[in-house]
Design a protein around this motif. Structure first.
Motif, PDB file in Angstrom:
ATOM      1  N   ASP A   1      21.570  32.961  -2.932  1.00 52.07           N
ATOM      2  CA  ASP A   1      22.102  33.591  -4.135  1.00 52.07           C
ATOM      3  C   ASP A   1      23.147  32.688  -4.804  1.00 52.07           C
ATOM      4  OD1 ASP A   1      22.240  35.675  -5.988  1.00 52.07           O
ATOM      5  OD2 ASP A   1      23.499  36.954  -4.738  1.00 52.07           O
TER       6      ASP A   1
ATOM      7  N   LEU B   1      16.110  44.062  -1.385  1.00 50.14           N
ATOM      8  CA  LEU B   1      15.592  42.841  -2.002  1.00 50.14           C
ATOM      9  C   LEU B   1      15.064  41.872  -0.949  1.00 50.14           C
ATOM     10  CD1 LEU B   1      15.230  41.653  -4.811  1.00 50.14           C
ATOM     11  CD2 LEU B   1      17.485  40.643  -4.606  1.00 50.14           C
TER      12      LEU B   1
ATOM     13  N   PRO C   1      10.772  41.077  -8.447  1.00 47.10           N
ATOM     14  CA  PRO C   1      11.856  40.854  -7.480  1.00 47.10           C
ATOM     15  C   PRO C   1      11.608  39.680  -6.547  1.00 47.10           C
ATOM     16  CG  PRO C   1      10.577  42.769  -6.851  1.00 47.10           C
ATOM     17  CD  PRO C   1      10.058  42.322  -8.189  1.00 47.10           C
ATOM     18  N   LYS C   2      10.379  39.184  -6.504  1.00 44.41           N
ATOM     19  CA  LYS C   2      10.110  38.044  -5.615  1.00 44.41           C
ATOM     20  C   LYS C   2      10.863  36.799  -6.058  1.00 44.41           C
ATOM     21  CE  LYS C   2       6.038  35.924  -7.659  1.00 44.41           C
ATOM     22  NZ  LYS C   2       4.696  35.446  -7.426  1.00 44.41           N
ATOM     23  N   SER C   3      11.308  36.781  -7.332  1.00 43.84           N
ATOM     24  CA  SER C   3      11.990  35.611  -7.879  1.00 43.84           C
ATOM     25  C   SER C   3      13.495  35.795  -8.025  1.00 43.84           C
ATOM     26  CB  SER C   3      11.392  35.260  -9.245  1.00 43.84           C
ATOM     27  OG  SER C   3      10.004  35.009  -9.143  1.00 43.84           O
ATOM     28  N   VAL C   4      14.032  36.913  -7.552  1.00 45.32           N
ATOM     29  CA  VAL C   4      15.463  37.181  -7.682  1.00 45.32           C
ATOM     30  C   VAL C   4      16.146  36.884  -6.350  1.00 45.32           C
ATOM     31  CG1 VAL C   4      17.216  38.928  -8.204  1.00 45.32           C
ATOM     32  CG2 VAL C   4      15.046  38.909  -9.468  1.00 45.32           C
TER      33      VAL C   4
ATOM     34  N   ILE D   1      11.547  31.091  -4.496  1.00 43.75           N
ATOM     35  CA  ILE D   1      12.855  30.933  -5.145  1.00 43.75           C
ATOM     36  C   ILE D   1      13.405  29.535  -4.893  1.00 43.75           C
ATOM     37  CG2 ILE D   1      15.258  31.736  -5.185  1.00 43.75           C
ATOM     38  CD1 ILE D   1      14.105  34.537  -4.392  1.00 43.75           C
TER      39      ILE D   1
ATOM     40  N   ARG E   1      11.626  39.891  -1.898  1.00 49.14           N
ATOM     41  CA  ARG E   1      11.777  38.579  -2.526  1.00 49.14           C
ATOM     42  C   ARG E   1      11.002  37.524  -1.732  1.00 49.14           C
ATOM     43  NH1 ARG E   1      17.883  36.252  -1.334  1.00 49.14           N
ATOM     44  NH2 ARG E   1      17.433  35.616   0.795  1.00 49.14           N
ATOM     45  N   ASP E   2      10.650  36.446  -2.411  1.00 44.76           N
ATOM     46  CA  ASP E   2       9.913  35.341  -1.804  1.00 44.76           C
ATOM     47  C   ASP E   2      10.851  34.134  -1.762  1.00 44.76           C
ATOM     48  OD1 ASP E   2       8.256  33.189  -1.163  1.00 44.76           O
ATOM     49  OD2 ASP E   2       6.643  33.825  -2.507  1.00 44.76           O
ATOM     50  N   GLU E   3      11.505  33.962  -0.627  1.00 42.93           N
ATOM     51  CA  GLU E   3      12.532  32.928  -0.516  1.00 42.93           C
ATOM     52  C   GLU E   3      11.965  31.533  -0.769  1.00 42.93           C
ATOM     53  OE1 GLU E   3      15.750  31.417   2.749  1.00 42.93           O
ATOM     54  OE2 GLU E   3      15.421  33.572   2.563  1.00 42.93           O
TER      55      GLU E   3
END
Length: 176
Positions: free
Chosen positions: A163, A137, A45-48, A146, A141-143
């Motif tokens: 997003d 999330l 989920p860090k990449s979503v 991303i 997640r890792d903004e």
């Protein structure tokens, strides 16, 4: 209250999603998914970037499956591939697939609506804390990761959400 949620993503296909933290059995889950004992995608989920990012990837996977245009060997691998900005399947799996030591995972199961579930559900096998999706999330997640992965500049985020920026790049990938 956190729960596994469901989306209709394409005619005849539904997507069920569960976001988990403090997972203690990721390696075992990966083994079961890779061996085909249970169906689903284990996503980092860090990449979503967000809910839309996942929905677009699942919708594209369902469409590619129904039109026999998949680039990978399975519909769940296709979701992971469609979350990735590039065209390398192996890099997509390395970057967006869950690692054996990950403690946060996003479980996605895409199935034809008419299918009846048989056997164990991937969601039932996860030993961890179920978070609300998509709001949870934000916690995992890792903004920065991303933004680097999708080459999103800070200035762009003044006019668009992360997003939306990511989904725009995925649309451009499909168009080329």
């Amino acid at each position: 209250m956190a729960a596994v949620i469901a989306y209709d993503v394409q005619d005849g296909f539904s997507l069920r999603v569960g976001l988990y933290s403090n997972v203690t059995n990721t390696a075992s889950l990966r083994h079961k998914v890779i061996s085909g004992a249970v169906g689903g995608a284990l996503i980092s989920p860090k990449s979503v970037a967000g809910e839309l990012h996942l929905q677009v990837a699942a919708m594209t996977a369902a469409m590619d499956f129904s039109q026999s245009r998949m680039k990978t060997k399975g519909i769940h691998t296709e979701i992971i591939f469609n979350l990735f900005p590039g065209r390398s399947i192996s890099k997509a799996l390395q970057t967006l697939g869950s690692g054996e030591r990950d403690t946060s995972i996003l479980v996605a199961v895409l199935s034809e609506t008419k299918e009846t579930s048989s056997g164990e559900s991937l969601f039932e096998l996860v030993e961890g804390e179920l978070l609300s999706f998509p709001s949870g999330l934000q916690q995992v997640r890792d903004e920065k990761h991303i933004r680097t992965l999708f080459k999103v500049e800070e200035s762009e985020l003044k006019f668009s959400s992360l997003d939306d920026s990511v989904v725009t790049r995925l649309a451009a990938k499909e168009a080329t």
